[in-house]
Design an enzyme around this catalytic site. Structure first.
Site, PDB file in Angstrom:
ATOM      1  N   CYS A  12       0.834  -1.208   0.000  1.00  0.00           N
ATOM      2  CA  CYS A  12       0.000   0.000   0.000  1.00  0.00           C
ATOM      3  C   CYS A  12       0.868   1.258   0.000  1.00  0.00           C
ATOM      4  O   CYS A  12       1.373   1.678   1.040  1.00  0.00           O
ATOM      5  CB  CYS A  12      -0.939  -0.006   1.205  1.00  0.00           C
ATOM      6  SG  CYS A  12      -2.003   1.442   1.266  1.00  0.00           S
ATOM      7  N   CYS A  59      -0.480   4.143   2.041  1.00  0.00           N
ATOM      8  CA  CYS A  59      -0.302   3.995   3.492  1.00  0.00           C
ATOM      9  C   CYS A  59       1.155   4.229   3.898  1.00  0.00           C
ATOM     10  O   CYS A  59       1.424   4.883   4.898  1.00  0.00           O
ATOM     11  CB  CYS A  59      -0.682   2.593   3.967  1.00  0.00           C
ATOM     12  SG  CYS A  59      -2.134   1.890   3.212  1.00  0.00           S
ATOM     13  N   ASP A  60       2.087   3.651   3.168  1.00  0.00           N
ATOM     14  CA  ASP A  60       3.474   3.583   3.640  1.00  0.00           C
ATOM     15  C   ASP A  60       4.473   4.431   2.862  1.00  0.00           C
ATOM     16  O   ASP A  60       5.634   4.551   3.276  1.00  0.00           O
ATOM     17  CB  ASP A  60       3.951   2.114   3.620  1.00  0.00           C
ATOM     18  CG  ASP A  60       3.125   1.245   4.553  1.00  0.00           C
ATOM     19  OD1 ASP A  60       2.673   1.772   5.586  1.00  0.00           O
ATOM     20  OD2 ASP A  60       2.926   0.057   4.255  1.00  0.00           O
TER      21      ASP A  60
END
Ligand code: NDP
Length: 373
Positions: free
Chosen positions: A194, A197-198
């Site tokens: 992701c 997300c990261d």
């Protein structure tokens, strides 16, 4: 071929620096990790309590919710407030995909961001506050009634049989991985599925992304805004992504697009340090230095147990009717990623969770006469 000594630092020093950065991140966020640990222990204790309760298998639930991501918990909040007395089974990964991410910065209402596990614990607490019973457990079989007002059955892995007038499915989707041993070993150590997300943790660094679909294209351009360089590996001689997305990729100067290229091995012991990639036409291998590897080769919806009972598309996503969460079975509703391959965001999942609870409430009202008859 680029060797690890080329960047000026020798390999051991570079690894030390990376470990140091991760240690600093851990220390800075230690309080959050500790809070999560306490909350997880608390949830486990409550699970033990649930197990010791003598469940009355004759009871017919108004609403059973399967899955504990943002969709499931939001459905639970709305269903509980509507007095549907929901029972929620968390599934294998209590809290869903968000518990595998660190910081969630794009969920409205958290100006400072929030880490995924904390957010899911808070959603659980909010659902419980209105009377949702949350059980850590996995539903592995369902038998749906085709009759309006009929009783649906679900079976938990411990053999518990559940009966419900309505069921909300929020089982989510699981990111696909390549399956390489080195990739699996370094999940959480620089391998992520992701970028949204990261990606932030790799600010100014060199990363790589695998995949040629819309997700990979979108995430590659997202990463290119944050990272100094993005190497994009596409296994065919063309991308599957839409023309517009392909155009964006090819027009982004710091995306190094490699066709006919696959990963041979992810390099690094504790954290990602590099990649050995292979041109599947020429057989030529090449090593590059990267600190993050993003896998964007699609998701698999968690719908195996519904096969043969619920309508799905060719990829296994549940099909819902129009702008509702209704499936082809009366009283069975689908929300979150299990029915959405397009948006897949926590906030959109939460939105459809709310819709599913409202749909379930309306359905139960509409079949009231049938049930009482
Ligand atoms: P897709 O299934 O569309 O694409 C997967 C990509 O990964 C393909 O390029 C595929 O290659 C590649 N791939 C699969 N397995 C491997 C492997 N083992 N090794 C290397 N590469 C591999 O998935 P997406 O997640 O990209 O998209 C899913 C759906 O969501 C699509 O319908 C897409 O259009 C939609 N979507 C739309 C967005 C938007 O409109 N903004 C954003 C994101 C997704 P190959 O082509 O060779 O099979």
């Amino acid at each position: 071929m680029i060797s690890f000594a080329d960047g000026g630092l020798d390999g051991a020093q570079a690894t030390k620096n990376k470990l140091k950065r991760r240690l600093i991140f851990f220390i800075e966020n230690f309080d959050k990790f500790l809070i999560n640990l306490i909350k997880i222990q608390d949830t486990t204790k409550r699970y033990d309590l649930h197990l010791t309760q003598n469940y009355n298998s004759m009871e017919i639930l108004k609403t059973l919710i399967i899955g504990s991501g943002p969709a499931g918990y939001t459905a639970a909040i709305y269903a509980a407030r509507a007095d549907l007395k929901p029972l929620l089974y968390t599934g294998m990964e209590p809290g869903g995909q968000l518990t595998t991410t660190t910081e969630v910065d794009n969920f409205p209402g958290y100006p400072e961001g929030i880490d995924g596990p904390t957010m899911m614990v808070q959603l659980q607490q909010q659902a419980e506050r209105f009377g949702t019973e949350v059980r850590v457990g996995f539903i592995n079989k369902v038998e749906f009634s085709k009759e309006p007002g009929g009783i649906h059955k679900a079976y938990a892995e411990d053999g518990t049989e559940l009966k419900a007038r309505s069921i909300i499915i929020s089982t989510g989707a699981t990111a696909k991985y390549l399956g390489l041993p080195s990739e699996q070993r370094l999940r959480g150590g620089g391998v992520s599925a992701c970028a949204v997300c990261d990606g932030f943790f790799y600010k100014g660094q060199e990363v790589a992304i695998v995949g040629g679909g819309d997700t990979a294209a979108e995430e590659a351009t997202y990463l290119a805004n944050i990272c100094s360089k993005v190497t994009m590996l596409v296994r065919k001689d063309r991308m599957r992504a839409s023309k517009a997305m392909q155009h964006r990729v090819t027009n982004t100067p710091n995306i190094d697009l490699r066709y006919n290229t696959e990963i041979d091995e992810v390099l690094g012991e504790q954290v990602v340090e590099g990649l050995r990639m292979k041109n599947n036409q020429t057989g030529k291998t090449e090593e590059i230095e990267i600190t993050g590897l993003f896998i964007a080769i699609g998701h698999k919806p968690n719908t195996d147990i519904f096969k043969g009972q619920l309508d799905m598309d060719e990829a296994g996503y549940l099909i819902t009717q129009g702008k509702t969460t209704l499936t082809n079975i009366p009283g069975v509703f689908a929300s979150g990623d299990v029915q959405d391959k397009e948006y897949r965001q926590a906030v959109t999942a939460a939105g459809t969770g709310c819709m599913a609870a409202l749909d379930a409430e309306r359905y139960l009202q509409s079949v009231e006469d049938l049930i009482e008859a």
